[in-house]
Structure formats: C-alpha cells, structure tokens
Design a protein around this motif. Structure first.
Motif, PDB file in Angstrom:
ATOM      1  N   GLU A   1       4.957  -3.887   4.967  1.00  0.00           N
ATOM      2  CA  GLU A   1       5.941  -4.006   3.756  1.00  0.00           C
ATOM      3  C   GLU A   1       6.905  -2.839   3.305  1.00  0.00           C
ATOM      4  O   GLU A   1       7.883  -2.821   2.856  1.00  0.00           O
ATOM      5  N   MET A   2       6.691  -1.793   4.127  1.00  0.00           N
ATOM      6  CA  MET A   2       7.154  -0.369   3.864  1.00  0.00           C
ATOM      7  C   MET A   2       7.105   0.185   5.258  1.00  0.00           C
ATOM      8  O   MET A   2       6.212   0.379   5.911  1.00  0.00           O
ATOM      9  N   SER A   3       8.410   1.078   5.459  1.00  0.00           N
ATOM     10  CA  SER A   3       8.174   1.955   6.579  1.00  0.00           C
ATOM     11  C   SER A   3       7.467   3.352   5.979  1.00  0.00           C
ATOM     12  O   SER A   3       7.787   3.761   4.916  1.00  0.00           O
ATOM     13  N   ALA A   4       6.530   3.697   7.001  1.00  0.00           N
ATOM     14  CA  ALA A   4       5.579   4.791   6.381  1.00  0.00           C
ATOM     15  C   ALA A   4       5.843   6.019   7.553  1.00  0.00           C
ATOM     16  O   ALA A   4       6.163   5.675   8.494  1.00  0.00           O
ATOM     17  N   GLY A   5       5.324   7.015   6.883  1.00  0.00           N
ATOM     18  CA  GLY A   5       5.416   8.352   7.867  1.00  0.00           C
ATOM     19  C   GLY A   5       5.137   9.616   6.793  1.00  0.00           C
ATOM     20  O   GLY A   5       4.491  10.415   6.970  1.00  0.00           O
ATOM     21  N   SER A   6       6.249   9.597   5.997  1.00  0.00           N
ATOM     22  CA  SER A   6       6.442  10.444   4.884  1.00  0.00           C
ATOM     23  C   SER A   6       5.286  10.387   3.859  1.00  0.00           C
ATOM     24  O   SER A   6       5.607   9.334   3.282  1.00  0.00           O
ATOM     25  N   LEU A   7       4.050  11.261   3.793  1.00  0.00           N
ATOM     26  CA  LEU A   7       3.115  10.635   2.910  1.00  0.00           C
ATOM     27  C   LEU A   7       3.716  10.912   1.354  1.00  0.00           C
ATOM     28  O   LEU A   7       4.687  11.647   1.004  1.00  0.00           O
TER      29      LEU A   7
ATOM     30  N   ASP B   1       1.289 -11.757  -2.048  1.00  0.00           N
ATOM     31  CA  ASP B   1       0.669 -10.525  -2.443  1.00  0.00           C
ATOM     32  C   ASP B   1       1.112  -9.442  -1.329  1.00  0.00           C
ATOM     33  O   ASP B   1       1.295  -9.788  -0.165  1.00  0.00           O
ATOM     34  N   ARG B   2       1.292  -8.382  -1.752  1.00  0.00           N
ATOM     35  CA  ARG B   2       1.589  -7.069  -1.076  1.00  0.00           C
ATOM     36  C   ARG B   2       0.508  -6.277  -0.768  1.00  0.00           C
ATOM     37  O   ARG B   2      -0.030  -5.589  -1.831  1.00  0.00           O
ATOM     38  N   VAL B   3       0.328  -5.851   0.517  1.00  0.00           N
ATOM     39  CA  VAL B   3      -0.542  -4.727   0.763  1.00  0.00           C
ATOM     40  C   VAL B   3       0.254  -3.616   1.681  1.00  0.00           C
ATOM     41  O   VAL B   3       0.779  -3.789   2.467  1.00  0.00           O
ATOM     42  N   ILE B   4       0.622  -2.653   1.003  1.00  0.00           N
ATOM     43  CA  ILE B   4       1.400  -1.510   1.159  1.00  0.00           C
ATOM     44  C   ILE B   4       0.629  -0.389   2.020  1.00  0.00           C
ATOM     45  O   ILE B   4      -0.444   0.230   0.841  1.00  0.00           O
ATOM     46  N   LEU B   5       0.646   0.084   3.088  1.00  0.00           N
ATOM     47  CA  LEU B   5       0.113   0.979   3.808  1.00  0.00           C
ATOM     48  C   LEU B   5       0.764   2.328   3.619  1.00  0.00           C
ATOM     49  O   LEU B   5       1.840   2.648   4.207  1.00  0.00           O
TER      50      LEU B   5
ATOM     51  N   PRO C   1       3.881   2.101  10.604  1.00  0.00           N
ATOM     52  CA  PRO C   1       4.651   0.980  10.636  1.00  0.00           C
ATOM     53  C   PRO C   1       6.182   1.067  10.038  1.00  0.00           C
ATOM     54  O   PRO C   1       6.394   2.116   9.390  1.00  0.00           O
ATOM     55  N   VAL C   2       7.066   0.180  10.456  1.00  0.00           N
ATOM     56  CA  VAL C   2       8.495   0.442  10.516  1.00  0.00           C
ATOM     57  C   VAL C   2       8.542  -1.081   9.725  1.00  0.00           C
ATOM     58  O   VAL C   2       8.415  -2.094  10.330  1.00  0.00           O
TER      59      VAL C   2
ATOM     60  N   ILE D   1      -2.457   1.387  -0.620  1.00  0.00           N
ATOM     61  CA  ILE D   1      -3.704   2.343   0.083  1.00  0.00           C
ATOM     62  C   ILE D   1      -3.231   3.768   0.293  1.00  0.00           C
ATOM     63  O   ILE D   1      -2.031   3.759   1.399  1.00  0.00           O
ATOM     64  N   THR D   2      -3.648   4.773  -0.054  1.00  0.00           N
ATOM     65  CA  THR D   2      -3.313   6.133   0.213  1.00  0.00           C
ATOM     66  C   THR D   2      -4.356   6.944   0.863  1.00  0.00           C
ATOM     67  O   THR D   2      -5.771   6.222   0.647  1.00  0.00           O
TER      68      THR D   2
END
Length: 273
Positions: free
Chosen positions: A116-122, A65-69, A107-108, A148-149
């Motif tokens: 699961e994903m590099s985030a920063g740019s909404l 299962d994947r939880v993507i922030l 997260p990177v 989650i957004t």
C-alpha cells in the motif's frame, strides 16, 4: 476464541512462513530477517484470521481493507504472507533484494498487490494510514485500515502528531499495531530513547489501547476483533526479534542481514530434531 483446528492450521502456516523468510534471507544474504520474524503471527492473523477479503486486495478494489507496513525493513514478512494468501504469485519473490528481482528489501508501492505504501523512512506509515482511514470515513467505503510500526519507530515525532490527528478525527476504522520487540539498530529501544510507559501514552493520546502477546494467535485475533467505539485502536504486540531461530532471538547486530548457508542449515536441522 479461535477453534483448535484453525489454531493448528495457523501455527503450521507460521512455521512455513518462518522457513520461507529464512530461505529467502539465505539466498539473498539480506532481508532484515530478525525484524521480519517478529511479526509473522501478526501478519498471519491479519490475512488468515479475521476474514479480510483477499480478492479485493488482489484486485486493488477501492473498498479493500488496507494493511500498511510502516516498518518497511520487515518487507520480507509481508511478501511471504501475501504469497501464501494468493494475493501475489510466489514467483514474485524470485531474485528477492537483487537487481533482477521485482521485490526489494523495503516495499515499493506498485510493485505488487497488497503493498500500500513505499516504505523505508520510518515514521511515515501512520500518517499515511490516517489519510486512508479518513477517506473511508468521509466516503463510507466500509474498509478497515491497519498499520504496523516498530517500537523504535515511535521515537519519530511524526507518529505522535498522527495520533493526535487520528484521535481528533475519531478514526475508529484505524488500527495501529506496534511490533514491540524491544530492539532497534543500535541496541535496546528503552536504553536509547524510551517510549515507556507505552500503553499509558497511547491512551493519553486518545487511542483505545490493548497490550498482548504478539506471538499468540488467539490474543492477536481477539484484539483485532474488539470494537473501539469512536476511538482509533492501538495494539501493543510484545514480540521477540528473530522469533523462531534460537541463535538470533533477541540479538542485535542483525540489521539488514540474512543467514549464511551454514546458519540456514543449522536452523532447518534444528526443526527436524
């Protein structure tokens, strides 16, 4: 309905996670702690309340299962929950948000299991999640994709394009969770670019949509377990930014900030009264 014993265990865990978020935010002086605090119950139920296979997440199995922030500025909440779940070592948080640490404020991908994903740019996470959910549908891997957004993040048009795609492709393995704390960096979301009426908009875009108290462990669990037929699911989780620390609850001006030592001690002493 969640059993009383389990509910009490998860409530204690949420308090522990809040203390850790405050502590790491104090040590580093940063960490977007108010954004992290609004989603503690959401993450706690995801990892401890709905029987996700944590070992598969830890070993990065293809059918995990994947939880993507997508609201990556709340990464500290994800890290502390992953550590509590045993997916990552607690030591991974040493030096959080510093040049010496492994984990940054956002997260990177590749720095730890469960990221699961590099985030920063909404506005990027939902499209990424659609890809993961489509891959599952095509390959029949049997996993669920949760993304989650924030609510301010929904001002990004890319989210609505992704919703159209998710509906068109009938991605019923996709769950969009919106941490609706009502605030963004410069003030109230609805004063800047309103996303209301949100439930009606999500429904019109083809999502099976639920609206809940985002701090109610029972409501979160119930919403996550509901079936959506052939539709993707959206959960509007109404939350309080800074939840659990009274002097920052529903306050703007905390973007990117941690707590001073004095503020941290004030928070901890308040819990002991």
């Amino acid at each position: 309905m969640m059993e009383n014993q389990k509910l009490e265990e998860l409530e204690r865990l949420c308090l522990k996670i809040r203390k850790e978020i405050a502590g790491y935010g104090c040590q580093s002086g940063r960490g977007h702690i108010s954004s992290a605090l609004s989603m503690v119950e959401i993450l706690t139920v995801l990892y401890f309340g709905i029987n996700m296979d944590l070992q598969k997440i830890k070993t990065r199995s293809m059918d995990r299962d994947r939880v993507i922030l997508s609201k990556g500025h709340a990464g500290l909440a994800l890290y502390t929950v992953l550590a509590s779940a045993g997916v990552i070592e607690k030591e991974a948080l040493d030096g959080f948000a510093s040049a010496e640490g492994a984990l940054s404020t956002h997260p990177v991908f590749g720095t730890a299991a469960g990221i699961e994903m590099s985030a920063g740019s909404l506005g990027q996470g939902l499209g990424f999640a659609c890809g993961a959910a489509l891959a599952e549908k095509m390959r029949r891997r049997g996993y669920q994709t949760y993304v989650i957004t924030g609510d301010g993040e929904l001002q990004e048009g890319s989210n609505w394009e992704s919703m159209l795609f998710a509906s068109q492709m009938q991605l019923n393995g996709l769950t969009l969770i919106i941490d609706r704390n009502g605030l963004q960096i410069t003030g109230k979301v609805d004063d800047i670019v309103s996303v209301s009426p949100l439930k009606e908009k999500l429904t019109a875009f083809g999502f099976y949509t639920l609206e809940i108290d985002g701090h109610s462990l029972q409501e979160i669990e119930s919403a996550l377990k509901q079936k959506s037929g052939r539709k993707p699911k959206a959960i509007i989780a109404n939350t309080v930014k800074g939840k659990g620390i009274p002097f920052i609850e529903n306050k703007d001006g905390w973007h990117g900030k941690g707590l001073t030592l004095q503020q941290y001690q004030e928070y901890i002493s308040g819990l002991e009264r």
